[in-house]
Design an enzyme around this catalytic site. Structure first.
Site, short mmCIF file in Angstrom:
data_model
loop_
_atom_site.label_atom_id
_atom_site.label_comp_id
_atom_site.label_asym_id
_atom_site.label_seq_id
_atom_site.Cartn_x
_atom_site.Cartn_y
_atom_site.Cartn_z
N SER A 49 0.83 -1.20 0.00
CA SER A 49 0.00 0.00 0.00
C SER A 49 0.86 1.25 0.00
CB SER A 49 -0.92 0.01 1.24
OG SER A 49 -0.14 0.18 2.42
N SER A 50 0.21 2.36 -0.25
CA SER A 50 0.80 3.68 -0.02
C SER A 50 0.26 4.15 1.32
CB SER A 50 0.41 4.66 -1.13
OG SER A 50 0.92 5.95 -0.86
#
Length: 372
Positions: free
Chosen positions: A95-96
């Site tokens: 994920s970011s």
């Protein structure tokens, strides 16, 4: 249609400022680095718990990119967002990170602008780009376990105009070829601080990391002196996906096994809410390791809270009856209550008065104090 990016990024940085980020260098980095380059596609949670891939064709794409939220970019270690496909089930594996959590950790690094930084967990490359914008490409080394994720991050960094060193490897080993570093920052969580990170950090340097716990969100900054690392937990908690090399308990499987067993029951001395206290919950998480939690509300039954351990131990709290049933070699709720009493006896210290020392042998010593 591309919106007014200057306005979006200005509002984005104001969100981070409201969360406490004031250092001009970091604010400028968040304003300058284009997050959309690193998240051209991501997953959005649907009401039924599945994941829908979206990209720039979605009317919500730009507002989500510049919102203060984590954007999931991979499921189950292999599955990428497919905007034209139906929603899918899965577990996030890359994920970011939520930008305000990124900002808090970067701020905790306490940089002046000349430090060499090792990042554990490249992910999308966005955090590495922020570091490179603030410190320069040559000052940043980042390590990613997943070769596909690492290559995508390298390409995204190049498109955005950055060139930090991106390596493929097990982040638990750090990156010895570039040691020693002034700062180490981990964007994945680990159950304990690897000695390799301490060995690869300069005397007086800092390590900022989240310990893997489902309780307490233990985010800490450690300072290295003479082969040991010591520090206190940050005033605000944070959590990350665990590093992939570490096994994670499947709560649904544990629940299916638990319902076939009968445990011992008693009344509880403290309510389940102690687990969610910002300060007590941290101490409990540190003292009751390797525990997963699961909330459950059976049809025609009382709301429950389950705790599971890898050895098959479990505790089930009936929240309406203030009672607990426990099974296995570990009585997990007994451990929780014991840790809570320790915290109360110490004067109910806040999380920034909870300390950790990692010794030369790797032992983790946790302390409670009103004045560390």
């Amino acid at each position: 249609m591309t919106p007014d990016l200057d306005a979006l990024r200005t509002a984005y940085v104001e969100q981070l400022r409201r969360h406490g980020l004031t250092e001009a260098g970091w604010l400028d980095a968040f304003r300058t680095v284009p997050r959309e380059v690193f998240v051209p596609r991501f997953f959005r949670r649907t009401p039924d718990g599945r994941w829908q891939g979206i990209d720039g064709s979605s009317p919500d794409y730009w507002t989500e990119v510049y919102a203060d939220r984590t954007l999931v970019t991979q499921l189950d270690g292999t599955r990428d967002p497919q905007p034209d496909a139906e929603p899918v089930a899965g577990t996030p594996s890359s994920s970011s990170t939520q930008p305000s959590l990124m900002a808090m950790m970067l701020d905790a690094l306490d940089v002046t602008g000349s430090e060499r930084v090792l990042e554990i967990g490249t992910g999308t490359g966005y955090n590495a780009a922020i570091l490179a914008q603030r410190l320069g490409d040559d000052q940043v080394t980042t390590v990613e376990l997943d070769p596909t994720v690492a290559e995508r991050a390298r390409q995204a960094l190049a498109r955005a105009g950055y060139g930090p060193a991106v390596h493929i490897g097990d982040g638990r080993d750090g990156w010895p070829d570039g040691a020693r570093y002034h700062r180490v920052i981990a964007t994945c969580s680990v159950p304990s601080v690897p000695l390799a990170w301490i060995d690869q950090t300069e005397e007086g340097g800092h390590i900022v990391v989240c310990l893997w716990r489902q309780l307490g969100n233990p985010l800490i900054r450690l300072t290295v002196h003479d082969g040991t690392a010591t520090g206190t937990f940050l005033p605000t908690g944070g959590s990350f996906m665990p590093a992939r090399a570490y096994p994670v308990l499947n709560e649904q499987q544990a629940l299916r096994a638990a319902v076939r067993q009968a445990g011992q029951s008693r009344e509880i001395a403290y309510p389940a809410s102690i687990l969610d206290d910002d300060h007590a919950g941290l101490w409990i998480g540190l003292q009751v390791p390797d525990v997963s939690r699961l909330g459950l509300h059976p049809i025609n039954g009382n709301e429950q809270l389950w705790l599971f351990a890898p050895d098959g131990s479990w505790s089930m709290l009936d929240l309406a009856k203030d009672a607990v049933e426990q099974y296995g070699p570990r009585h997990l709720w007994d451990e929780v209550e014991r840790a809570y009493r320790e915290w109360e006896d110490a004067g109910r210290p806040t999380r920034d008065h909870i300390g950790l020392t990692v010794t030369r042998t790797g032992e983790h010593r946790y302390t409670l104090s009103e004045a560390l």
